[in-house]
Every structure is written in C-alpha cells, then in structure tokens.
Design a protein around this motif. Structure first.
Motif, mmCIF file in Angstrom:
data_model
loop_
_atom_site.group_PDB
_atom_site.id
_atom_site.type_symbol
_atom_site.label_atom_id
_atom_site.label_comp_id
_atom_site.label_asym_id
_atom_site.label_seq_id
_atom_site.Cartn_x
_atom_site.Cartn_y
_atom_site.Cartn_z
ATOM 1 N N GLU A 171 41.199 30.192 49.327
ATOM 2 C CA GLU A 171 42.451 30.733 49.882
ATOM 3 C C GLU A 171 42.568 32.239 49.709
ATOM 4 O O GLU A 171 43.459 32.874 50.266
ATOM 5 C CB GLU A 171 43.649 30.022 49.241
ATOM 6 C CG GLU A 171 43.925 28.654 49.828
ATOM 7 C CD GLU A 171 44.077 28.681 51.344
ATOM 8 O OE1 GLU A 171 44.873 29.488 51.841
ATOM 9 O OE2 GLU A 171 43.365 27.907 52.031
ATOM 10 N N CYS A 223 39.878 34.323 50.129
ATOM 11 C CA CYS A 223 38.735 34.938 50.808
ATOM 12 C C CYS A 223 39.118 35.245 52.251
ATOM 13 O O CYS A 223 39.758 34.442 52.923
ATOM 14 C CB CYS A 223 37.548 33.970 50.779
ATOM 15 S SG CYS A 223 36.142 34.544 51.749
ATOM 16 N N LYS A 224 38.743 36.462 52.707
ATOM 17 C CA LYS A 224 39.048 36.851 54.088
ATOM 18 C C LYS A 224 37.836 36.704 54.999
ATOM 19 O O LYS A 224 37.829 37.173 56.134
ATOM 20 C CB LYS A 224 39.551 38.293 54.127
ATOM 21 C CG LYS A 224 40.967 38.459 53.551
ATOM 22 C CD LYS A 224 41.402 39.909 53.540
ATOM 23 C CE LYS A 224 42.750 40.049 52.855
ATOM 24 N NZ LYS A 224 42.949 41.419 52.346
ATOM 25 N N CYS A 253 34.933 38.122 55.087
ATOM 26 C CA CYS A 253 34.288 39.334 55.612
ATOM 27 C C CYS A 253 32.781 39.243 55.555
ATOM 28 O O CYS A 253 32.068 39.926 56.277
ATOM 29 C CB CYS A 253 34.783 40.581 54.865
ATOM 30 S SG CYS A 253 34.174 40.729 53.165
ATOM 31 N N ASN A 265 39.911 28.420 55.947
ATOM 32 C CA ASN A 265 41.017 28.337 54.980
ATOM 33 C C ASN A 265 42.337 28.421 55.753
ATOM 34 O O ASN A 265 42.333 28.516 56.995
ATOM 35 C CB ASN A 265 40.901 29.398 53.877
ATOM 36 C CG ASN A 265 41.032 30.817 54.406
ATOM 37 O OD1 ASN A 265 41.458 31.031 55.552
ATOM 38 N ND2 ASN A 265 40.662 31.791 53.581
ATOM 39 N N LYS A 277 44.327 30.699 56.191
ATOM 40 C CA LYS A 277 44.523 31.952 56.941
ATOM 41 C C LYS A 277 43.690 31.956 58.220
ATOM 42 O O LYS A 277 43.814 32.834 59.057
ATOM 43 C CB LYS A 277 44.105 33.154 56.091
ATOM 44 C CG LYS A 277 44.773 33.229 54.731
ATOM 45 C CD LYS A 277 46.111 33.870 54.863
ATOM 46 C CE LYS A 277 46.899 33.979 53.569
ATOM 47 N NZ LYS A 277 46.540 33.134 52.454
ATOM 48 N N TYR A 309 40.206 31.873 58.073
ATOM 49 C CA TYR A 309 38.891 32.495 57.830
ATOM 50 C C TYR A 309 37.872 31.433 57.413
ATOM 51 O O TYR A 309 38.180 30.509 56.650
ATOM 52 C CB TYR A 309 38.971 33.530 56.700
ATOM 53 C CG TYR A 309 39.891 34.701 56.970
ATOM 54 C CD1 TYR A 309 39.658 35.556 58.054
ATOM 55 C CD2 TYR A 309 40.966 34.969 56.120
ATOM 56 C CE1 TYR A 309 40.489 36.641 58.283
ATOM 57 C CE2 TYR A 309 41.797 36.053 56.346
ATOM 58 C CZ TYR A 309 41.559 36.883 57.432
ATOM 59 O OH TYR A 309 42.381 37.955 57.652
#
Lengths: 86, 477, 349
Positions: free
Chosen positions: A16, A18-19, A21, A40, A42, A44
């Motif tokens: 949750e 981690c974006k 990238c 997740n 979001k 990602y």
C-alpha cells in the motif's frame, strides 16, 4: 516466543505504500525484486520480493523514494516480537 | 555496530497528519520523484546525528513546498526563493539550531538567486539542499533556470534556445566562487553508486553544521519523471545522458578540514548594563534654573543658517540641549531633503514654556545668519520685533530691516583670535544668550558635554562661549 | 531617568532594544538609513545582532525567520523599500508572526524624492501585500513617541501574533527632542507556537499555507476576528482643545504638530477649533471622530498625500459632517500660516 537472529537477509515491500516506480527493481543487484501482477488500492503494480536471494545490501532502500515502502533486514538482525520478516 | 535494518527513519513523522489527503502514510510526490530519496537521506542523517529535535527545516515553494508534512522537526514554510533569508533569520535567532534550507531549481536559481548567493557569501552556518531537476514540477513543467539547451518544456515548446533564454545556471560552480562556503558538492541520483555518494554528501553537509563549520550546499541532480514525461527508470538515464554533461559532478569546495568552527557566546546584560550600553544613563541629573527673560525674548523660534562646516547644526543642538537643561520644551530640526545639498545648512530650534507644536520655524523670532546667502535668504522671514544676529566678520552687508533688533557679532574674527575658526558657532551661541539672557553660562557649559564629542575641545569651546556671552551682554539694550 | 536630547531615528533603535528586540535586519535607504546605522552601533552592544541584508526582500524574510523563533526582531525602511517588503509582510501576516516594521515615509511614486510625505497611508494601513490582512499601524508625532510606540509595537505584535508597523516621516526621524526612556523589558514570555530549536517546540509549524478552501476561509475568519479584537482594544488618539470646538482639524504624524500650533494661534484669535490626531491608523479611531464630528460644524483633514486618510474620516463620520481637505505633496510641508489660511478659507467662511 523466543526471538531468533536472522540468518538470511531479507526485504519487505509494503504494497500500500509503493507507487510502482520500479526504481528498486531496476537497482536490485541480485535481481530479486519484481512488479506484482496485482494492483494496490492506489492502482499501482507494486514491487515485491521474490522470496530468496536478498543479500541485504540496502541498495533498494536508497533507490526507493518512499519513506517506508521498503524495509531491509540484514544478516544478524534480531526481529522484535510479532515482527514479520518476510 | 553496523545497522541491521534499513527502515523509515524516525525523523519522519509516523503519520503525515498535516497532509490534507486521506492517505496519511504516503507522501505527495509522484512515482519515482527524487525528492523522496533526498528526504530519506536527510531524515536518516538527522536521526543518526541525533539532532532532529533542534533541526528547523525550511520548505520552499515548488514540489517540496510540503516537506513539512513529513519531517518531525521544527518547520517553516517560506516564500518563493526566500528560504536562505528565512534560514538566516532563524539561525541568528537560535544559533544552536540546525537549519536546513531545502530548495528546488526555480526557487533557488531563479527567483531566489540573490538570497542563496548572499547567504552563501555570508557563510551562514546552514545547510542547503538544492534539488536540480531542470524543470518546474509544481506548476506543470515550465522552463527552469537549469533547463538544458534544447530541452522542451511547456514554456520552451521548441526547446530551450540560448539566444532567447540563455544557458542553464550552474549553481555549484557559482557558489564555489565565493570565499565563505566550506562545502559545495554536486551529486546525482542516477544509479546505486551515485546515490551512495549523494547520501554521503548529504550527511557531510549536515554534519558540517552540527560541527559549526559554516555554509554547506549540495546540489542534487534528481529525476522528475512527470515533468520530463519519462518513466522513472528512463529518467535516471536522462540524468546521465543530458544532465551530467551540463552539470559535472564533483566536490567544488571543501574547506571542512581547514576552517575554525563557529563559536557563539550568549551575552545577556542586566538592566543597568543595557542602559549604560545604550547611552541613556547620565552621570549626573543636573538641571539648571531658568533665567529672568525679558518677555520679548521668551519662547524664541530660532533659525540658524550658514554653510556646511560652520557647525550650524551643532550650534542649534547646543541651544536645544541648554534649553532642555533649563526644563524648557525644546525641539531641533535640521534642514532636510534637497536643502541639505550644496553646502548650505540650517536648522530650526524651538525653546518654549509649553509643549512644542510645529518644530519647523518658517518665521523665526531669532535668525542667526553665519554667512551672507543665509542672511539674504531668511532676513525677510524674521518676525517683527525679532532679532537678526549675524556674523559681520563674514557678512559685509547690513540687514535692511528696521523693525527688528540687529545684532552684528564678529564671531569668526573672535574665534580666530582665540586660535580656532571652527568655534565661531560657540561665540555666536554665547553672544545670543548674553544678549537675550535666555540661558545662563553654566547651562551652556553643561550643554557642551552632550554636544561636543571630543573632550579635549571642551575647554576652547567654553572660552568661546565666555567671549561671546560677554560680547552679547555688552550689547544689551 | 534623566531626559536626553535625541533624534527620532535614534529613539526608535533605543526603544526597540529597551523592548527586548535583539535582531535587526535592514537595507540602507534614505531617510531611514540612520535607523540601520543606529542598530548597527547599538544592537551588538547588548548581545543583539544587526545584519545588513542583500535586499529589502531578504531583510523582511530574515525577519520572518527570526520571528518564527519567537524572539523580538525588526526591520526599517522607507517607502520604495516598503513596497519591496510587502510580499514578506503578507506572508508574516498569514503565518501570524509578531515583528515590527518601521516605515519612514518619503516622497513618491517611484523614486520620488527623500522629502517627507504621507503617501504610504493606504499601502500600509490597508495591508499593502496580497490577501485579507491588516496590520496595527502606529504613527508617532514626537521623538518620545518614536521610542514609546516602538516599544508598544512589540507588545501589540506579541499579544496578537501580528506584524506591526511604525509609520513615520523624515521630520520626526530627523528632529531632536528630549526623551525620557522607560525601563528595559527584561523578560519575554516563551511563545507556545514558535520554534526554539528544541524538542518541546519542534512540532510547531510556521506557514501561511491552507490548501483547502474551507480551511483557508476559516483561517481568514480567525484573522478577521483578531483584527476586530485589535479594533476593540488598541485604538489610540490624542485630542487637543476639542471640548468646545466648533471646527475640527484632523492630521497624524508631523502634520498634527503643525495643526496643534495652528489651533493655538487660531484660539488666540477667538476661533473655537480643536484637533484630533489618530495615533493608531489601524485601528482607526472611528468612534471618537464620529462623536466629535457630531459636535462640530465642519472638519478639515490635512495630509501630506493625495488624500488617503481622509477617506477613513469620511467613513467614520458617515458623511454627516462637511469634510474639507488640504494637502501638500512631493515633500512640501505646510507652514502653520498655510494651515490657518486654509481654516479661514475652508472652515470659517
């Protein structure tokens, strides 16, 4: 429950936080991190540890721009009670 | 003991309660943004050096405007570009603080160029982290001062052209030209090796301040995947390919081994010492009795005029000083504005029984004219029944007024006879008081103590007052 | 303590130091440079710091930084310099930082000249920078007040968490008068919102950012409440011979000194005239002006500007009393006789 000294280094990625990238994956020398198939909340594809081969070098920790997405446990670390070290 | 775990440094807040977003755990930066890496390295260093309690972070304007959401330190948010000035202010207020000015390229190298240059030049004992990503992220991808030649941004849609926008500003090079900074390095976040170097530089720049060594600046070439419209991994390659050739990495200044640490001592004087230092205590609290003054000389409105160097302002000040000592209400106003230029000087003095209203004297009851232009300029302003006193050793015309008392005093000649032309003003002072009886000689002597800075001149000025006073007395009507 | 003959600009420096101010950030500009020079001479003598900044903008931001640290700090400048500072003033108002800013007004617009004007009234009294804010503004008219009101300014600043302006002119700055100095302030309370570089204060944030519109509105409402409180508590004025007055003069700063002399002279001629001088320009002494306006036939407002305070007088009196206006600009200061002539021309006809 008795605490145990960690004999193999390890790394965890909190999905949750981690974006997605990919910088840790790109940075990891033994190549033991990967994008998860799942998203997740979001949206990602978060990174995750493949489960073995981590050397505890910590490179991913500094490659990751997020404050607490990645935790690296080195050899000899003594986990706290209830602490999950992947 | 080597660290056995790498996790979120304690210098970060557990939850980012200041972030209005519902998510209190995830910073606002875009995926792959270099600010996160720099934040982490800073937070780790502040924790390791155990200075987070006394650290004050200055957040700039730009993407890192909300740095204060994350750092569990003291936080100030500053106006665009002004972080180094704000840092200067708080550091001077609390020298024991650890002050970090965190700035992006627009903030530091465009709108805040003056502030960073001069904070560096003063050698402020602060740490500056300059995150250079060659673009304005927050406002949506406009040209930065560090945008490289040819780089497309929303305000350089055809690429940055030197003929129109000039060249990228090289901050590490610029700052390292100054004498004061102790440490300037440019690092990058482009790969593991360089990130390790960046981490060391960030630690060093903070440690320098902890050790009170002076001004440190680390320029960090940092990815902006959103602004560059590249994915995060490709952004790192872009740093290597395009930024490094424009912004060579390396240590530009390191005087950390040579400099003496700053030291500061608190000086907190007590009440008596403060008053003494401010020059507001007087050795004696002398006051002098008022004289019996003929009615026509009471409440004089005095104009003193002459040329620069005659001590015109001092003469006026001495009258005011003496008046104060005799418990009159007084004011002294020098000629002000353009009048001051061109070698003429005049001042206005009021000595009154009651509170002084207007301090300016447009129609004096007493004119002291020390040179001819002054006499000619102000003669006709003098009130009927007033006094025109003039230095007839310098002025070779007689005042034409018949409705005033005329008192010629050869002040300069008398001063010469005493051996110093410059005391003509005190002869004039004495003469006026001797003539009008407005103030006693003792008062005038005392007024000299405040008006004359150099004590060795007191005696001759006293003589001048005596001489003038006797002259004035002899002319009484 | 004995009286000392001193210039207004020097009295400001002494007043600030007596109030416990220990940090001064400034940039030279005529006719305010003497304050910086005085600060450079005296601040270090009592353990303080004087710093000549690279610009007016830097100076006000240094002040912002120092004020964040909960200490008493100040800056001073003159009109064009004040324009430059206004960005920082707005930030300080938004972040609610107590500090003192002195404006020794000069002639404008633009470079203008260095002679005394009162043309910055609107800029300073109405806020000056961007956003919904106001600042307490004190207008001394004597050297004694340059000291006392500077000290008062620090108290008001701390009490309400706001920047406070001293608005004066070159005449008051340059003239010498006897000053009786108050005792030094030896203790300044710790501020629970400020940053002292310690564990106790580190959770404090100095900021003027409120991203959420509703939050910013709330912040603005809080500021407006504060200004309302200031309007209740901090009105200062002086009346002179108003009791039986049929005509009223209104002016502040150096003008009020001239008006006072004019009143004395006119009274000696049998004219029933009085004067009111606003000492606080914000808060403006509306109530007393309205009250006096109800008793007099007419009012003459005198300013060294194009007519700025006169608008506040009109608002205060709700246009019920005829308001006349006389001004000089460009640095021309009227003589008492000129005022008397205007009174006869405009009020006594």
């Amino acid at each position: 429950m008795a605490t145990q000294v960690l004999t193999t280094p390890s790394v965890t990625v909190e999905p949750e936080l981690c974006k997605g990238c990919g910088l840790c994956i790109d940075a990891c020398p033994p190549d033991v991190l990967a994008f998860h198939k799942k998203f997740n909340s979001k949206g990602y594809h978060y990174a995750f540890y493949l489960g073995e081969g981590c050397t505890g070098c910590g490179v991913c920790f500094y490659a990751c721009p997020e404050p607490e997405a990645i935790v690296v446990y080195k050899k000899g670390y003594v986990p706290e009670a209830n602490e999950e070290v992947a | 003991m080597a660290t056995k775990i790498l996790k979120k440094p304690e210098t970060f807040y557990e939850r980012y309660e200041r972030n209005p977003s519902a998510d209190k755990k995830m910073p606002h930066y875009c995926p792959g943004c270099g600010h996160g890496n720099v934040h982490k390295m800073m937070a780790e260093a502040l924790e390791d050096f155990e200075v987070d309690d006394r650290t004050i972070l200055i957040s700039p304007v730009g993407c890192s405007v909300f740095a204060y959401y994350y750092f569990d330190t003291g936080n100030i948010q500053a106006a665009h570009g002004r972080a180094p000035a704000v840092a200067t202010g708080i550091k001077r207020a609390h020298p024991e603080s650890i002050v970090i000015s965190y700035q992006g390229d627009g903030d530091l190298a465009a709108i805040g160029t003056a502030e960073i240059l001069h904070a560096a030049n003063r050698g402020e004992n602060i740490t500056v982290f300059f995150v250079n990503n060659a673009i304005y992220g927050m406002t949506g991808g406009q040209m930065a001062p560090t945008t490289i030649v040819g780089q497309k941004t929303t305000t350089t849609p055809y690429g940055r052209q030197p003929s129109n926008e000039g060249y990228p500003v090289k901050v590490a090079e610029l700052i390292s030209q100054l004498d004061a900074p102790v440490y300037v390095e440019r690092v990058s976040l482009m790969d593991n090796k360089h990130r390790a170097k960046a981490r060391q530089a960030i630690r060093k720049a903070i440690k320098n301040q902890v050790d009170n060594l002076g001004f440190s600046l680390v320029e960090i070439l940092s990815p902006c995947p959103s602004g560059w419209k590249l994915d995060p991994v490709d952004s790192l390659k872009w740093i290597e390919e395009y930024m490094i050739p424009n912004f060579p990495l390396g240590v530009y200044r390191d005087k950390t081994k040579e400099v003496q640490p700053y030291s500061f001592t608190r000086f907190e004087p007590d009440e008596e010492e403060i008053k003494k230092q401010l020059g507001i205590t007087r050795e004696t609290e002398k006051t002098f009795p008022k004289q019996e003054v003929p009615q026509r000389y009471q409440n004089p409105e005095i104009k003193v005029a002459g040329f620069g160097g005659q001590g015109i302002l001092l003469l006026g000040a001495a009258i005011a000083q003496a008046g104060m000592l005799e418990n009159y209400h007084v004011s002294w106003l020098p000629s002000y504005g353009p009048e001051m230029r061109g070698g003429t000087a005049n001042c206005h003095v009021q000595v009154r029984e009651t509170e002084v209203g207007a301090p300016m004297v447009s129609n004096p009851t007493v004119l002291i004219a020390m040179n001819r232009p002054s006499l000619e300029k102000f003669e006709n302003d003098v009130q009927q029944g007033g006094i025109i006193m003039y230095d007839n050793s310098l002025i070779d015309v007689d005042p034409g007024r018949k409705d005033v008392e005329i008192l010629p005093v050869p002040a300069t000649k008398m001063a010469d006879e005493l051996g110093n032309t410059r005391i003509a003003n005190m002869i004039a002072l004495g003469a006026l008081m001797g003539y009008t009886g407005l103030m006693s000689r003792e008062t005038l002597y005392e007024s000299l103590h405040a008006a004359i800075k150099r004590k060795r001149f007191l005696e001759i000025n006293r003589k001048a007052i005596d001489k003038g006073y006797e002259f004035g007395q002899s002319k009484r009507v | 303590m004995a009286k000392l003959l001193m210039k207004g600009n020097d009295a400001i420096v002494r007043g600030a130091l007596l109030a416990g101010c220990r940090l001064y950030f400034g940039y030279p500009i005529t006719p305010a440079s003497e304050i910086a020079e005085g600060a450079a001479a005296y601040f270090p003598k009592v353990g303080g710091t004087f710093l000549q900044a690279e610009s007016e903008v830097a100076a006000i931001n240094m002040l912002y930084g120092a004020a964040s640290g909960g200490v008493r700090a100040m800056t001073a400048s003159s009109s064009p310099g004040i324009s430059l500072k206004m960005e920082g003033v707005s930030y300080a108002a938004g972040a609610e930082l107590p500090c003192v800013i002195v404006n020794i007004m000069r002639g404008g617009p633009g470079l203008g000249n260095i002679a005394p004007e009162q043309a910055d009234y609107n800029q300073v009294v109405k806020g000056g920078g961007h956003g919904n804010y106001k600042l307490p503004v004190l207008a001394p008219n004597s050297v004694q007040e340059m000291c006392n009101l500077t000290m008062k300014a620090f108290d008001i600043a701390d009490k309400y968490r706001t920047p406070v302006f001293i608005l004066a002119d070159g005449y008051i700055g340059q003239m010498m008068e006897p000053v009786e100095f108050p005792e030094p302030v030896m203790h300044i309370d710790r501020k629970d919102w400020a940053l002292y570089a310690d564990a106790e204060s580190k959770h404090n944030l100095i900021s003027s950012i409120f991203l959420d519109p509703e939050e910013l509105e709330e912040h603005n409402r809080k500021l407006q409440k504060k200004y309302a409180l200031i309007e209740q508590n901090e009105i200062r004025f002086e009346t002179f011979m108003c009791d039986d007055a049929e005509h009223l003069l209104i002016g502040y700063g150096i003008v009020s000194r001239i008006l006072k002399t004019a009143v004395e002279k006119l009274r000696s001629e049998g004219v029933k005239i009085g004067m009111i001088r606003p000492v606080s320009l914000f808060p403006f002494p509306k109530a007393i002006i309205a009250e006096l306006a109800g008793k007099v036939k007419n009012i003459l407002v005198v300013e060294l500007s194009n007519g700025q305070m006169v608008d506040d007088v009109r608002l205060a009196t709700e246009f019920k009393t005829p308001i006349h206006f006389f001004n000089r600009m460009g640095g021309v200061v009227p003589a008492t006789e000129e005022i008397i002539e205007q009174v006869k021309l405009q009020l006594l006809r």
